[in-house]
Design a protein around this motif. Structure first.
Motif, PDB file in Angstrom:
ATOM      1  N   GLY A 397       0.852  -1.357  -0.003  1.00 43.54           N
ATOM      2  CA  GLY A 397      -0.190   0.085   0.000  1.00 43.54           C
ATOM      3  C   GLY A 397       0.913   1.403  -0.007  1.00 43.54           C
ATOM      4  O   GLY A 397       0.344   2.457  -0.031  1.00 43.54           O
ATOM      5  N   GLY A 398       2.084   1.226  -0.125  1.00 39.46           N
ATOM      6  CA  GLY A 398       3.181   2.256   0.140  1.00 39.46           C
ATOM      7  C   GLY A 398       3.022   3.030  -1.201  1.00 39.46           C
ATOM      8  O   GLY A 398       2.543   2.815  -2.581  1.00 39.46           O
ATOM      9  N   LEU A 399       3.870   4.088  -1.474  1.00 35.08           N
ATOM     10  CA  LEU A 399       4.210   4.784  -2.456  1.00 35.08           C
ATOM     11  C   LEU A 399       5.526   5.014  -2.735  1.00 35.08           C
ATOM     12  O   LEU A 399       6.283   5.415  -1.905  1.00 35.08           O
ATOM     13  CB  LEU A 399       3.436   6.199  -2.537  1.00 35.08           C
ATOM     14  CG  LEU A 399       3.086   7.215  -3.850  1.00 35.08           C
ATOM     15  CD1 LEU A 399       2.267   6.697  -4.656  1.00 35.08           C
ATOM     16  CD2 LEU A 399       2.747   8.416  -3.430  1.00 35.08           C
ATOM     17  N   PHE A 400       6.010   5.157  -4.007  1.00 35.22           N
ATOM     18  CA  PHE A 400       7.586   5.311  -4.338  1.00 35.22           C
ATOM     19  C   PHE A 400       8.005   6.411  -4.669  1.00 35.22           C
ATOM     20  O   PHE A 400       9.249   6.747  -4.915  1.00 35.22           O
ATOM     21  CB  PHE A 400       7.651   4.261  -5.351  1.00 35.22           C
ATOM     22  CG  PHE A 400       7.928   2.640  -5.121  1.00 35.22           C
ATOM     23  CD1 PHE A 400       8.698   1.794  -4.642  1.00 35.22           C
ATOM     24  CD2 PHE A 400       6.465   2.084  -5.250  1.00 35.22           C
ATOM     25  CE1 PHE A 400       8.772   0.855  -4.344  1.00 35.22           C
ATOM     26  CE2 PHE A 400       6.440   0.929  -4.559  1.00 35.22           C
ATOM     27  CZ  PHE A 400       7.492  -0.011  -4.359  1.00 35.22           C
ATOM     28  N   LEU A 401       7.126   7.393  -4.909  1.00 32.45           N
ATOM     29  CA  LEU A 401       7.410   8.797  -5.433  1.00 32.45           C
ATOM     30  C   LEU A 401       8.408   9.287  -4.619  1.00 32.45           C
ATOM     31  O   LEU A 401       9.238  10.066  -5.191  1.00 32.45           O
ATOM     32  CB  LEU A 401       6.289   9.687  -5.602  1.00 32.45           C
ATOM     33  CG  LEU A 401       5.360   9.506  -6.806  1.00 32.45           C
ATOM     34  CD1 LEU A 401       4.143  10.162  -6.552  1.00 32.45           C
ATOM     35  CD2 LEU A 401       6.056   9.994  -7.966  1.00 32.45           C
ATOM     36  N   LYS A 402       8.660   9.194  -3.379  1.00 31.19           N
ATOM     37  CA  LYS A 402       9.358  10.124  -2.273  1.00 31.19           C
ATOM     38  C   LYS A 402      10.889   9.680  -2.413  1.00 31.19           C
ATOM     39  O   LYS A 402      11.811  10.352  -1.958  1.00 31.19           O
ATOM     40  CB  LYS A 402       8.890  10.434  -1.062  1.00 31.19           C
ATOM     41  CG  LYS A 402       8.810   9.108  -0.097  1.00 31.19           C
ATOM     42  CD  LYS A 402       8.334   9.235   0.941  1.00 31.19           C
ATOM     43  CE  LYS A 402       8.174   8.019   1.685  1.00 31.19           C
ATOM     44  NZ  LYS A 402       7.916   8.236   3.446  1.00 31.19           N
TER      45      LYS A 402
END
Length: 483
Positions: A397-402
């Protein structure tokens, strides 16, 4: 890392084509309309009928010619510093050459080209990152035909810094081209650092004209690279079967290698091809058929078998206007080129069955070429790219953008097209709902207005001008158009 590849011929099939080609050369022969070459081939042991101008070439002569042919051809930029290396599985995209018509990018009109149109093609190609080799793309109608081949070279040299694919229409074409090359690079670099490669086309079936042979032997004597171009037309000037067309073309290529290498050993040669399909419904010679891609891939396999670079006209469309067909056909051709290892994928910007150049097609072909080249690189597999540690850190459920890894690798991994639309629908509407041809026209206008071609040093430009002036004076041409 595995590289995506296609093979349309097995090793056994390549060898069979080779052996049958030798048989054709030995039993059937080729017609060569050039007395000097006929005598040369007779002197080295070929069977020559001087009356019929038929030469039957034994196998040992072909094998010796192939041994003399270099495995790598380098084409330099105008400044003699950068170069492209034709070798192995590398692919470089080349502007289509010698078009008799120009498709006006503003109006869509199909008309004869002017010198200013050729200058625009050269300037635009100079700015395109995935268009690696310029050509003498157009035959201008505003210069006398007797000097048109050399005038094209002169115009392109003034307006583009990249290597040039060209050709001569006249007996004096190659010696005069050598003078232009000498003016720019110096006499020693005409052969040491060549920035031109000459198209040498056989006349199917199994024939060499006197003009073409003269151009070939002149290039050999000057050490200028050539790409020998068989032009099988399936069902017209070659068998309707693809295998038969490839076999005939291969025999023609080998005969050209013999002429060049026994004129001057070590002549740089590229195994090229311009196969077409003779469409019996309309009596047209078509370049956009998928079978053209198959034959081109076969030529590449044969070139690798012989250990020489390859080329083919894979980027041409049969479309008459800039429409979906004009982009569909070169997209197939680009992928076939990179996957089969064709070193020179020729025909960017070219339409009308090899008879027209379109700036709209040229700029979009550059995006197509970039996409194909990215596909050919495949998927890099290592600790950094697998990024399992990052997947673990981000978690479900995480996000890789940062993450820094994302910032570093996103542009490395993806080809970013200049013209193809990737916006959201809302953003596209807000920016004017522009179609691809509109975006392409705006891009062309911007490049022609803002791009600056690296100028020739003043002394070299003066030397080039004087060399061209000498050619014009020789043919009593007093008035020329502005570039």
């Amino acid at each position: 890392m595995a590289r995506p590849r296609i093979e349309v011929l097995s090793r056994d099939e390549v060898e069979e084509i080779h052996l049958r080609s030798l048989n054709i050369l030995n039993r059937v022969g080729v017609r060569i309309e050039h007395e000097e070459v006929l005598n040369m081939l007779r002197d080295i042991g070929a069977e020559v009928d001087l009356n019929k101008k038929i030469v039957r070439i034994p196998e040992h002569i072909v094998r010796e010619a192939l041994k003399r042919t270099p495995p790598i051809v380098r084409l330099y930029h105008r400044d003699g510093k950068n170069y492209v290396e034709l070798y192995g599985w590398s692919t470089y995209f080349v502007v289509g050459s010698a078009a008799y018509y120009y498709i006006d990018w503003r109006t869509g009109e199909i008309r004869r080209p002017m010198t200013r149109d050729l200058a625009d093609v050269a300037k635009l190609a100079d700015a395109l990152p995935n268009t690696h080799i310029m050509s003498t793309a157009l035959v201008p109608a505003d210069i006398p035909e007797i000097v048109a081949d050399r005038w094209r070279m002169y115009v392109v040299l003034k307006r583009c810094s990249k290597p040039i694919d060209t050709g001569a229409f006249t007996i004096e074409g190659v010696p005069d081209a050598a003078k232009l090359m000498k003016a720019v690079a110096g006499e020693e670099n005409v052969s040491r650092k060549p920035f031109m490669i000459f198209a040498i086309c056989s006349s199917p079936p199994l024939k060499w004209s006197s003009l073409t042979v003269q151009n070939l032997i002149d290039c050999a004597k000057y050490g200028i690279p050539v790409h020998i171009i068989p032009m099988p037309q399936t069902g017209g000037t070659a068998p309707a079967t693809l295998a038969g067309a490839v076999l005939q073309a291969n025999a023609e290529f080998l005969s050209g290698v013999v002429i060049a290498q026994f004129t001057k050993p070590g002549t740089p040669i590229v195994y090229s091809g311009s196969p077409t399909v003779f469409d019996q419904r309309f009596a047209t010679s078509c370049t956009g058929y998928i079978e053209v891609g198959l034959m081109s891939a076969a030529f590449s396999h044969l070139a690798k078998f012989y250990g020489v670079p390859s080329a083919s006209y894979t980027m041409v469309s049969d479309a008459k206007t800039f429409d979906q067909q004009a982009t569909l056909e070169p997209a197939f051709g680009a992928l076939i080129s990179v996957l089969s290892g064709i070193n020179m994928a020729i025909g960017s910007g070219m339409m009308l069955e090899e008879n027209g150049i379109s700036l709209l097609k040229l700029v979009i072909d550059d995006d197509i070429a970039g996409s194909a080249l990215r596909f050919a690189k495949g998927i890099q597999i290592d600790v950094e790219t697998l990024a399992d540690w990052l997947i673990e850190e981000v978690g479900p459920g995480g996000l890789f953008l940062k993450y820094r890894h994302t910032r570093e690798w996103w542009r490395k991994e993806h080809f970013i097209p200049k013209l193809l639309d990737k916006k959201t629908t809302d953003t596209w509407k807000k920016s004017g709902s522009k179609t691809l041809d509109t975006v392409a026209r705006e891009f062309i206008e911007k490049v022609l207005k803002e791009h600056s071609v690296e100028p020739l040093p003043p002394d070299i430009e003066k030397s080039l001008d004087n060399a061209m002036l000498e050619i014009l004076k020789k043919h009593k041409v007093e008035k020329v158009p502005e570039i």
